[in-house]
Design a protein around this motif. Structure first.
Motif, PDB file in Angstrom:
ATOM      1  N   SER A 107       2.626  -8.511   5.176  1.00  0.00           N
ATOM      2  CA  SER A 107       1.952  -7.695   3.943  1.00  0.00           C
ATOM      3  C   SER A 107       3.067  -7.772   2.862  1.00  0.00           C
ATOM      4  O   SER A 107       4.265  -7.945   3.064  1.00  0.00           O
ATOM      5  CB  SER A 107       1.405  -6.448   4.378  1.00  0.00           C
ATOM      6  OG  SER A 107       2.621  -5.358   4.305  1.00  0.00           O
ATOM      7  N   ALA A 123       3.311  -5.074   1.086  1.00  0.00           N
ATOM      8  CA  ALA A 123       3.906  -3.643   0.784  1.00  0.00           C
ATOM      9  C   ALA A 123       5.442  -3.970   1.881  1.00  0.00           C
ATOM     10  O   ALA A 123       6.382  -3.476   1.631  1.00  0.00           O
ATOM     11  CB  ALA A 123       3.149  -2.677   1.781  1.00  0.00           C
ATOM     12  N   GLU A 124       5.298  -4.697   3.279  1.00  0.00           N
ATOM     13  CA  GLU A 124       6.460  -4.687   3.926  1.00  0.00           C
ATOM     14  C   GLU A 124       7.513  -5.702   2.976  1.00  0.00           C
ATOM     15  O   GLU A 124       8.932  -5.406   3.261  1.00  0.00           O
ATOM     16  CB  GLU A 124       5.935  -5.631   5.059  1.00  0.00           C
ATOM     17  CG  GLU A 124       5.284  -4.743   5.956  1.00  0.00           C
ATOM     18  CD  GLU A 124       4.774  -5.523   7.301  1.00  0.00           C
ATOM     19  OE1 GLU A 124       4.412  -5.169   8.404  1.00  0.00           O
ATOM     20  OE2 GLU A 124       4.632  -6.865   7.057  1.00  0.00           O
ATOM     21  N   ASP A 149       3.088   4.869  -2.230  1.00  0.00           N
ATOM     22  CA  ASP A 149       2.313   4.278  -2.871  1.00  0.00           C
ATOM     23  C   ASP A 149       2.711   4.029  -4.529  1.00  0.00           C
ATOM     24  O   ASP A 149       2.494   2.970  -5.199  1.00  0.00           O
ATOM     25  CB  ASP A 149       0.800   4.863  -2.884  1.00  0.00           C
ATOM     26  CG  ASP A 149       0.211   5.054  -1.595  1.00  0.00           C
ATOM     27  OD1 ASP A 149       0.564   4.019  -0.969  1.00  0.00           O
ATOM     28  OD2 ASP A 149      -0.571   5.892  -1.456  1.00  0.00           O
ATOM     29  N   ARG A 171      -1.158  -3.412   1.831  1.00  0.00           N
ATOM     30  CA  ARG A 171      -0.615  -2.901   2.986  1.00  0.00           C
ATOM     31  C   ARG A 171      -1.237  -3.569   4.303  1.00  0.00           C
ATOM     32  O   ARG A 171      -0.532  -3.743   5.250  1.00  0.00           O
ATOM     33  CB  ARG A 171      -0.603  -1.415   3.071  1.00  0.00           C
ATOM     34  CG  ARG A 171      -0.114  -0.497   2.089  1.00  0.00           C
ATOM     35  CD  ARG A 171       0.007   0.912   1.968  1.00  0.00           C
ATOM     36  NE  ARG A 171       0.668   1.741   1.204  1.00  0.00           N
ATOM     37  CZ  ARG A 171       2.016   2.002   1.323  1.00  0.00           C
ATOM     38  NH1 ARG A 171       2.566   1.657   2.350  1.00  0.00           N
ATOM     39  NH2 ARG A 171       2.607   2.646   0.245  1.00  0.00           N
ATOM     40  N   THR A 172      -2.488  -3.621   4.167  1.00  0.00           N
ATOM     41  CA  THR A 172      -3.112  -4.012   5.466  1.00  0.00           C
ATOM     42  C   THR A 172      -3.499  -5.543   5.510  1.00  0.00           C
ATOM     43  O   THR A 172      -3.748  -6.134   6.770  1.00  0.00           O
ATOM     44  CB  THR A 172      -4.543  -3.290   5.568  1.00  0.00           C
ATOM     45  OG1 THR A 172      -5.430  -3.710   4.583  1.00  0.00           O
ATOM     46  CG2 THR A 172      -4.272  -1.637   5.473  1.00  0.00           C
ATOM     47  N   LEU A 226       5.347   1.233  -4.387  1.00  0.00           N
ATOM     48  CA  LEU A 226       4.534  -0.066  -4.216  1.00  0.00           C
ATOM     49  C   LEU A 226       4.015  -0.676  -5.495  1.00  0.00           C
ATOM     50  O   LEU A 226       3.939  -1.723  -5.750  1.00  0.00           O
ATOM     51  CB  LEU A 226       3.579   0.183  -3.021  1.00  0.00           C
ATOM     52  CG  LEU A 226       2.979  -1.186  -2.817  1.00  0.00           C
ATOM     53  CD1 LEU A 226       3.623  -2.324  -2.526  1.00  0.00           C
ATOM     54  CD2 LEU A 226       1.760  -0.847  -1.495  1.00  0.00           C
ATOM     55  N   ASP A 253      -5.637  -5.875  -0.371  1.00  0.00           N
ATOM     56  CA  ASP A 253      -4.905  -4.673   0.079  1.00  0.00           C
ATOM     57  C   ASP A 253      -3.526  -4.985   0.182  1.00  0.00           C
ATOM     58  O   ASP A 253      -3.192  -5.880   1.211  1.00  0.00           O
ATOM     59  CB  ASP A 253      -5.709  -4.283   1.365  1.00  0.00           C
ATOM     60  CG  ASP A 253      -5.213  -3.019   1.523  1.00  0.00           C
ATOM     61  OD1 ASP A 253      -3.985  -2.502   1.663  1.00  0.00           O
ATOM     62  OD2 ASP A 253      -6.023  -2.006   1.783  1.00  0.00           O
ATOM     63  N   GLU A 269       9.529   2.468   5.076  1.00  0.00           N
ATOM     64  CA  GLU A 269       8.257   2.860   4.335  1.00  0.00           C
ATOM     65  C   GLU A 269       8.458   2.708   2.923  1.00  0.00           C
ATOM     66  O   GLU A 269       9.749   2.454   2.558  1.00  0.00           O
ATOM     67  CB  GLU A 269       8.194   4.279   4.961  1.00  0.00           C
ATOM     68  CG  GLU A 269       7.990   4.539   6.281  1.00  0.00           C
ATOM     69  CD  GLU A 269       6.586   3.846   6.779  1.00  0.00           C
ATOM     70  OE1 GLU A 269       5.655   3.807   5.910  1.00  0.00           O
ATOM     71  OE2 GLU A 269       6.140   3.590   7.854  1.00  0.00           O
ATOM     72  N   GLY A 301       0.233   6.076   7.678  1.00  0.00           N
ATOM     73  CA  GLY A 301       0.032   4.668   7.150  1.00  0.00           C
ATOM     74  C   GLY A 301      -0.606   3.519   8.062  1.00  0.00           C
ATOM     75  O   GLY A 301      -1.596   4.176   8.819  1.00  0.00           O
ATOM     76  N   ARG A 302      -0.135   2.559   7.997  1.00  0.00           N
ATOM     77  CA  ARG A 302      -0.752   1.469   8.787  1.00  0.00           C
ATOM     78  C   ARG A 302      -0.620   1.702  10.570  1.00  0.00           C
ATOM     79  O   ARG A 302      -1.027   1.099  11.419  1.00  0.00           O
ATOM     80  CB  ARG A 302      -0.072   0.060   8.853  1.00  0.00           C
ATOM     81  CG  ARG A 302       1.256  -0.297   8.983  1.00  0.00           C
ATOM     82  CD  ARG A 302       1.416  -1.713   8.438  1.00  0.00           C
ATOM     83  NE  ARG A 302       0.815  -2.644   9.024  1.00  0.00           N
ATOM     84  CZ  ARG A 302       0.783  -3.844   8.552  1.00  0.00           C
ATOM     85  NH1 ARG A 302       1.168  -4.206   7.443  1.00  0.00           N
ATOM     86  NH2 ARG A 302       0.095  -4.765   9.182  1.00  0.00           N
TER      87      ARG A 302
END
Length: 453
Positions: A122, A124-125, A54, A84-85, A57, A82, A51, A428-429
């Motif tokens: 993504s 974020a990943e 925010d 994350r998604t 990130l 976006d 994880e 989250g996702r």
């Protein structure tokens, strides 16, 4: 160092002259960087996506930028979306290519997926998996590719939900990359001006099947599948899917492409076109205008033969958009605070899910009779609204949401859900998905109920 050999297959500017000396940048040496990254790779077969908050990130995105290659194999900076998604591998890169970069390390990263054949990393990943020691060493960009195997299913974990990938890290060899990033705002303005002059391809330029179309149905993949089950498997209508389709940009909104996909099927000898918006931003009005100009069949009563999935059952009636809720909803509705999971699904898809999974995956499904509609923001001066239907599945409140205005922005939808649904924000996702991946919702409900027992 500057003359050290690199892997030409993945070099940032193939065929271009090398940049300035590596030592001229405030970064680790290439050999030091590679050794450090190897020592920090996750050990063993654990396929876990860490994880990232925010705040962390946002800070890392200021330092490191996502890249992707175009069809000519040139690296391009991925525009804002976006983190994350949205899969940055599917976002169209800026028109100006990126040069002046040097590869310094490769690390293994892991990425969630809803379907084995869709590789969708993504930002974020990736940023959550770059070793913290590498930030502040001059790394400014990365690109992520599937781990080198012949088939995407060969790089999945045992749960078939995570892909393994290789992320390549870059540092600038001169100040070109820095100028590119600093000037991103001005470049975005140029992109907007360029796309205002964009002319969408006509149906005749795309495919001859548009002229043979007798009926147009707006349906996402799950709605398309549900219609097929209902009319072909249950009602035994003759149905033959065409294996090939067409995708194109029908226009742009602030340099963001409005993509649509077109797939055909022959139903009882009639060619039916299934249409879906595929981009981060969709515009139903723009799609209607394109269809009216390029593919506009009519019903026997003279009305346009363009229907929603819910209207497909009775092709003799004119479209009425009856599934849209007209009254604006109250953002303070307590049901949002109680929402355990959110599923992107139209009212038609919600009914189809209930018919498919009630007593076959879920034992109790209580529909809430009071849907609401909320405004989640504006885009290009126009409102973006979301329709929200609720149901309680085995004791857990589930939100079924769908677009309720001609303009749709999936990034705004996810941001609004996180801001107003505390349980979704916390998970989250892992607390929202679409109708095609509804089994993820069922699994989350089942797991939570077992933990509560």
């Amino acid at each position: 160092m500057g003359n050290q050999n690199t892997d030409q297959r993945n070099s940032p500017a193939r065929g271009s002259p090398p940049g300035s000396q590596f030592e001229a940048t405030p970064a680790l040496g290439a050999l030091q960087m590679s050794a450090l990254s190897r020592n920090l790779l996750p050990a063993g077969p654990a396929w876990v996506i860490p994880e990232i908050s925010d705040a962390a990130l946002s800070e890392r995105m200021k330092q490191v930028h996502a890249l992707r290659r175009d069809r000519e194999d040139n690296l391009r900076l991925v525009p804002a979306h976006d983190p994350r998604t949205e899969a940055f591998s599917m976002v169209e890169g800026h028109s100006d290519g990126v040069r002046g970069l040097r590869e310094v390390a490769r690390i293994t990263t892991y990425h969630s997926t809803g379907y084995a054949m869709f590789f969708k990393p993504s930002i974020a990943e990736v940023l959550a998996q770059i070793p913290p020691q590498l930030f502040g060493t001059g790394i400014c960009a990365f690109e992520t590719i599937p781990a080198p195997h012949n088939h995407l299913t060969e790089i999945m974990d045992s749960s078939q939900s995570i892909h393994r990938a290789e992320t390549i890290l870059y540092i600038p060899t001169d100040d070109e990359m820095q100028r590119f990033v600093v000037d991103e705002g001005a470049m975005h303005a140029r992109e907007v001006a360029r796309f205002k002059r964009y002319r969408a391809p006509s149906a005749a330029e795309l495919d001859g099947r548009f002229s043979e179309t007798a009926l147009v149905v707006k349906a996402d993949p799950y709605e398309h599948l549900s219609i097929w089950k209902r009319f072909h498997q249950e009602l035994r209508l003759a149905w033959v899917d065409d294996p090939s389709g067409v995708a194109c940009a029908i226009g742009y909104r602030e340099a963001m492409p409005i993509m649509a996909t077109f797939r055909w099927a022959s139903i009882e000898g009639q060619r039916v076109l299934f249409v879906q918006s595929e981009s981060l931003v969709s515009d139903a009005g723009m799609l209607d205008q394109w269809l009216e100009s390029n593919c506009n069949p009519t019903l026997p009563n003279g009305n346009r033969a363009t229907l929603s999935a819910a209207q497909f059952a009775d092709v003799k009636s004119a479209p009425s958009n009856a599934d849209f809720v007209e009254a604006l909803g109250d953002h303070s509705d307590s049901r949002f605070a109680e929402t355990f999971y959110a599923v992107e699904a139209s009212p038609f898809a919600q009914r189809a899910l209930r018919n498919e999974f009630l007593n076959d995956g879920i034992s109790s499904w209580e529909e809430d009779p009071n849907p609401i509609r909320v405004n989640i923001g504006r885009l290009d001066g126009s409102p973006v609204d979301m329709q929200c239907n609720f149901a309680v599945l085995d004791g857990k409140r589930i939100l079924f949401y769908s677009n309720a205005t001609p303009l749709c922005h999936h990034g705004l939808e996810i941001a609004w859900l996180r801001a107003h649904c505390p349980q979704i924000s916390a998970k989250g996702r892992n607390a929202h998905d679409n109708a095609m991946n509804f089994v993820s919702c069922l699994h989350a409900v089942d797991t939570a109920n077992k933990e509560d027992a």
